[in-house]
Scaffold this active site. Structure first.
Site, PDB file in Angstrom:
ATOM      1  N   TYR A 144       0.774  -1.140   0.422  1.00  0.00           N
ATOM      2  CA  TYR A 144      -0.707   0.108  -0.134  1.00  0.00           C
ATOM      3  C   TYR A 144       0.821   1.222   0.247  1.00  0.00           C
ATOM      4  O   TYR A 144       1.477   1.062   1.120  1.00  0.00           O
ATOM      5  CB  TYR A 144      -0.642   0.225   1.027  1.00  0.00           C
ATOM      6  CG  TYR A 144      -1.476   1.296   1.200  1.00  0.00           C
ATOM      7  CD1 TYR A 144      -2.832   1.272   0.667  1.00  0.00           C
ATOM      8  CD2 TYR A 144      -1.478   2.125   2.181  1.00  0.00           C
ATOM      9  CE1 TYR A 144      -3.961   2.446   0.163  1.00  0.00           C
ATOM     10  CE2 TYR A 144      -2.393   3.403   2.063  1.00  0.00           C
ATOM     11  CZ  TYR A 144      -3.747   3.461   1.921  1.00  0.00           C
ATOM     12  OH  TYR A 144      -4.168   4.813   1.571  1.00  0.00           O
ATOM     13  N   ASP A 238       9.475   2.414  -0.609  1.00  0.00           N
ATOM     14  CA  ASP A 238       8.400   3.640   0.439  1.00  0.00           C
ATOM     15  C   ASP A 238       7.853   2.821   2.425  1.00  0.00           C
ATOM     16  O   ASP A 238       7.914   1.590   2.480  1.00  0.00           O
ATOM     17  CB  ASP A 238       7.297   3.525   0.289  1.00  0.00           C
ATOM     18  CG  ASP A 238       5.551   3.749   0.848  1.00  0.00           C
ATOM     19  OD1 ASP A 238       6.567   4.536   2.019  1.00  0.00           O
ATOM     20  OD2 ASP A 238       4.515   3.642   0.150  1.00  0.00           O
ATOM     21  N   LYS A 266       4.101   8.379   8.934  1.00  0.00           N
ATOM     22  CA  LYS A 266       4.057   8.110  10.700  1.00  0.00           C
ATOM     23  C   LYS A 266       4.601   8.150  11.028  1.00  0.00           C
ATOM     24  O   LYS A 266       5.048   9.650  11.317  1.00  0.00           O
ATOM     25  CB  LYS A 266       3.888   6.239  10.015  1.00  0.00           C
ATOM     26  CG  LYS A 266       2.467   6.034   9.085  1.00  0.00           C
ATOM     27  CD  LYS A 266       2.136   4.778   8.943  1.00  0.00           C
ATOM     28  CE  LYS A 266       1.362   4.790   8.666  1.00  0.00           C
ATOM     29  NZ  LYS A 266       0.835   4.014   7.048  1.00  0.00           N
TER      30      LYS A 266
END
Ligand SMILES: *Cc1c(COP(=O)(O)O)cnc(C)c1O
Length: 428
Positions: A144, A238, A266
């Site tokens: 994702y 990522d 995050k």
């Protein structure tokens, strides 16, 4: 456990917010029941509006490596807030956080801040396309990278590697440049490079945390690096989830492979909305205003968010044992879950990378999304519901990783393992 107030709150939210939530996974659709509405968090615990206490293994989906309401981060944020929330002008804080991050990831010379992981990845891909002057990109099934248009793809029925939109509202024309490959399958990537001579970049979660926790093998990453070099494509890691989580330098603490670009989110904002992407100077020089590739943001590099990020990254650097301790706790939990499953006669696979952990109720190892998708979702849902009633808050989907914070104690882990043993015996 009583949930009346949360149930009522969810119904009320439902009237004014689609599905009652601002991000779909929060609605608990994959596991059934109602999501607890959170009133506050402290350390390793969260509390819902019915007054229930939960051991929190979600930590806002990763950002809170120091747990909830950490006093150092709280104080840094309060100091920043008092000076003003946003200026839309440069501040010293942006340079400071950029330097902190670049010192951890020396392959990057420069970094740009944005406000979410989605934005970081979207911008990195635009830059990769602008830099290489190519249009196609490759992503892996089960990884994702946020919800930008060209990344909302699924396997199509036609061409082997070109995807189709995974959401209405994404025109097929927008994803026709996205090729889909299978994680940990190098043959598949070779095919992609045969199918297209126009590949700008390959984007990968080097430690995938969005199909459950599934790391890429070292051999796979090495071959991927070689193929990208041979074909003039950039390799993007990522690290929105794994950055500062799997180790101080994320997945790069676990592999010798160096990407061309990396994206963050995050933990880099410690709970505030921050994302970032970085690369060597030659690539970053293509970004406006230095170069022609446009990218901007009114709230990018927001001073309050930067202050939270700086406090968090400095704290992570200050304690040399932090990741060893986090990993020891993650292993204690994973091994405990294994034993509990064995006692109950349930098959389980567990994985740990630093403060990240994952488990699948599966007889065989999980190496890609197809393996993960074979796991019994209904059994996971029952496990999740049972654990919630025991006061253990796990991610509400089997395709998510779990997290240990510095405030997670061995006692909390042992309690959670004992709860898992009771729940597994009951639902088996
Ligand atoms: C969470 C996540 C994103 C998206 O970040 P948002 O801040 O939710 O937009 C992108 N990539 C990975 C690997 C993620 O885990």
């Amino acid at each position: 456990m009583k949930h009346e107030k949360s149930v009522a709150a969810f119904k009320e939210a439902f009237e004014v917010i689609p599905g009652g939530v601002d991000s779909p996974v929060r609605a608990f659709k994959a596991v059934g029941g109602y999501p607890p509405f959170i009133s506050h968090g402290k350390g390793g615990y969260i509390y819902d509006i019915d007054g229930n206490e939960y051991i929190d293994f979600v930590q806002s989906w990763g950002p809170l490596i120091f747990g909830h309401a950490d006093s150092d981060i709280e104080n840094a944020v309060i100091d920043a807030v008092k000076k003003g929330l946003s200026f839309g002008a440069p501040t010293l804080l942006e340079t400071e956080l950029a330097k902190e991050v670049i010192a951890i990831y020396p392959f990057m010379d420069k970094l740009r801040f944005v406000s979410s992981g989605t934005e970081a990845v979207m911008s990195a891909i635009r830059l990769a396309r602008g830099f290489t002057k190519k249009d196609d990109i490759v992503k892996f099934k089960g990884c994702y990278h946020g919800h930008s248009d060209s990344l909302l793809v699924q396997a199509g029925s036609g061409a082997a590697t070109f995807g189709t939109p995974s959401s209405p509202g994404v025109p097929a024309d927008l994803v026709k440049h996205t090729l889909l490959a299978e994680y940990n399958n190098i043959e598949n990537i070779r095919e992609c490079f045969k199918d297209s001579k126009n590949i700008a970049c390959v984007i990968i979660e080097p430690i995938a945390g969005n199909m459950g926790l599934v790391p890429a093998s070292e051999e796979f990453l090495k071959e991927l690096r070689e193929l990208c070099d041979k074909n003039g494509a950039l390799l993007i890691f990522d690290e929105v989830m794994s950055g500062f989580r799997a180790s101080l330098n994320g997945a790069m603490g676990h592999t010798s492979v160096v990407p061309d670009m990396a994206t963050f989110g995050k933990v880099i904002g410690a709970g505030m909305p921050v994302g970032a992407f970085g690369a060597r100077a030659e690539i970053m020089a293509h970004l406006s205003p230095e170069g022609p590739v446009y990218q901007a943001g009114t709230l990018s590099g927001n001073p309050v968010a930067m202050a939270a990020g700086i406090a968090s990254i400095k704290k992570l650097k200050a304690d040399k044992n932090i990741y060893k301790d986090l990993e020891a706790k993650a292993l204690r939990l994973a091994n405990g879950l294994k034993l509990a499953a064995k006692e109950a006669g349930v098959d389980i696979q567990t994985t740990v990378r630093g403060s990240m952990f994952g488990f699948f109720f599966s007889e065989t190892p999980v190496n890609n999304f197809a393996d993960a998708a074979k796991c019994d979702g209904e059994f996971f849902a029952k496990f999740h519901q049972g654990m919630l009633e025991e006061g253990v808050y796990l991610a509400c989907s089997l395709f998510e990783a779990g997290f240990i914070s510095t405030k997670t104690t061995n006692e909390m882990i042992d309690k959670s393992v004992a709860a898992a043993e009771r729940v597994l015996k009951k639902i088996k």
